[in-house]
Design a protein around this motif. Structure first.
Motif, mmCIF file in Angstrom:
data_model
loop_
_atom_site.group_PDB
_atom_site.id
_atom_site.type_symbol
_atom_site.label_atom_id
_atom_site.label_comp_id
_atom_site.label_asym_id
_atom_site.label_seq_id
_atom_site.Cartn_x
_atom_site.Cartn_y
_atom_site.Cartn_z
ATOM 1 N N ASP A 107 1.000 -1.226 -0.192
ATOM 2 C CA ASP A 107 -0.072 -0.255 0.127
ATOM 3 C C ASP A 107 0.990 1.424 -0.024
ATOM 4 O OD1 ASP A 107 -2.265 -1.646 0.066
ATOM 5 O OD2 ASP A 107 -2.726 -1.267 2.262
ATOM 6 N N VAL A 108 1.883 1.155 0.545
ATOM 7 C CA VAL A 108 2.973 2.152 0.655
ATOM 8 C C VAL A 108 4.057 1.985 -0.203
ATOM 9 C CG1 VAL A 108 4.683 3.433 1.973
ATOM 10 C CG2 VAL A 108 2.248 3.151 2.870
ATOM 11 N N LYS A 109 4.291 2.817 -1.454
ATOM 12 C CA LYS A 109 5.429 2.867 -2.309
ATOM 13 C C LYS A 109 6.517 3.722 -2.105
ATOM 14 C CE LYS A 109 2.382 0.536 -5.025
ATOM 15 N NZ LYS A 109 1.897 -0.567 -4.528
ATOM 16 N N VAL A 110 7.711 3.257 -1.781
ATOM 17 C CA VAL A 110 8.856 3.874 -1.596
ATOM 18 C C VAL A 110 9.553 4.328 -2.707
ATOM 19 C CG1 VAL A 110 11.249 3.862 -0.412
ATOM 20 C CG2 VAL A 110 9.072 2.778 0.632
ATOM 21 N N ASP A 157 -2.008 5.616 -1.450
ATOM 22 C CA ASP A 157 -3.242 6.016 -1.840
ATOM 23 C C ASP A 157 -4.209 6.157 -0.829
ATOM 24 O OD1 ASP A 157 -2.196 6.155 -4.714
ATOM 25 O OD2 ASP A 157 -2.815 3.883 -4.925
ATOM 26 N N THR A 158 -4.105 5.576 0.332
ATOM 27 C CA THR A 158 -4.973 5.823 1.350
ATOM 28 C C THR A 158 -4.673 6.203 2.534
ATOM 29 O OG1 THR A 158 -4.486 3.350 1.937
ATOM 30 C CG2 THR A 158 -6.355 3.886 0.619
ATOM 31 N N PRO A 159 -5.181 7.355 3.582
ATOM 32 C CA PRO A 159 -4.783 7.872 4.636
ATOM 33 C C PRO A 159 -4.331 6.934 5.616
ATOM 34 C CG PRO A 159 -6.770 8.983 3.838
ATOM 35 C CD PRO A 159 -6.512 7.546 2.897
ATOM 36 N N ILE A 172 -1.337 10.450 8.117
ATOM 37 C CA ILE A 172 -0.459 10.603 6.759
ATOM 38 C C ILE A 172 -1.902 10.714 5.755
ATOM 39 C CG2 ILE A 172 0.900 9.536 5.313
ATOM 40 C CD1 ILE A 172 2.099 8.126 7.620
ATOM 41 N N ASP A 173 -1.853 11.760 5.041
ATOM 42 C CA ASP A 173 -2.709 11.972 4.244
ATOM 43 C C ASP A 173 -2.247 11.036 2.894
ATOM 44 O OD1 ASP A 173 -4.266 13.561 5.716
ATOM 45 O OD2 ASP A 173 -3.243 15.405 4.956
ATOM 46 N N ALA A 174 -3.451 10.800 2.182
ATOM 47 C CA ALA A 174 -2.987 10.216 0.740
ATOM 48 C C ALA A 174 -1.999 11.085 0.063
ATOM 49 C CB ALA A 174 -4.251 9.792 -0.107
ATOM 50 N N GLY A 175 -0.978 10.456 -0.568
ATOM 51 C CA GLY A 175 -0.054 11.292 -1.407
ATOM 52 C C GLY A 175 1.385 11.033 -0.953
ATOM 53 N N GLU A 217 0.971 -5.035 7.257
ATOM 54 C CA GLU A 217 2.082 -4.691 6.731
ATOM 55 C C GLU A 217 2.031 -3.674 5.366
ATOM 56 O OE1 GLU A 217 6.179 -7.025 6.575
ATOM 57 O OE2 GLU A 217 5.528 -7.105 4.605
ATOM 58 N N LEU A 218 2.342 -2.456 5.518
ATOM 59 C CA LEU A 218 1.886 -1.491 4.657
ATOM 60 C C LEU A 218 3.168 -1.739 3.309
ATOM 61 C CD1 LEU A 218 0.591 1.419 6.612
ATOM 62 C CD2 LEU A 218 -0.687 -0.283 5.192
#
Length: 157
Positions: free
Chosen positions: A38-41, A66-68, A100-103, A135-136
């Motif tokens: 879900d979290v891209k580094v 993409d998601t808060p 953490i907001d989307a973005g 796990e994000l």
């Protein structure tokens, strides 16, 4: 002869400007290539570079979602030649602003490496989990600590 020298100079100059920004680039890998996190580094920056023993070192990790994310944990582990030498779990909100907001966002972790830290190659693994322990993201990257002490360390001896 002057024309050949000027062409060589232009090639050398272009090489410096094109290669230099990538000289200290950190090769970040996801722990599981098949996992769609879900979290891209997008990158890691280490300051100071090169890493100096006895000086605060900051690992700034650029990422996006993409998601808060309202909260969770950050698990960091460090290996020295495949031997686990350090691990830490901390509240994600101590490493970035929450929620953490989307973005795009940045995670920042600062650690002072002891002056007795041996030189060599290290691997850092970072897992980010949400408040439900999902796990994000999970990344790993290598860094090294040189053989030489900083000027401040030498002056303090």
């Amino acid at each position: 002869m002057a024309g050949v020298r000027s062409k060589m100079f232009v090639v050398l100059l272009c090489s410096i400007f094109l290669v230099a920004p990538f000289a200290d680039a950190i090769d970040v890998k996801y722990c599981k290539k098949s996992n769609n996190y879900d979290v891209k580094v997008s990158g890691v920056e280490i300051t100071p570079s090169p890493i100096t023993r006895g000086v605060d070192t900051t690992f700034a990790i650029s990422a996006s979602t993409d998601t808060p994310i309202s909260g969770g944990n950050l698990e960091i582990s460090v290996s020295y030649y495949f031997l686990s030498v350090y691990s830490e779990t901390s509240d994600i909100c101590t490493k970035t602003s929450c929620p953490i907001d989307a973005g795009d966002f940045e995670i920042s972790h600062t650690q002072s490496l002891p002056s007795v830290t041996p030189p060599g190659s290290y691997t850092l693994t970072m897992k980010m989990k949400d408040a439900n322990n999902k796990e994000l993201t999970c990344i790993t990257f290598d860094f090294s600590i040189g053989w030489y002490a900083s000027e401040a360390q030498v002056a303090s001896i």
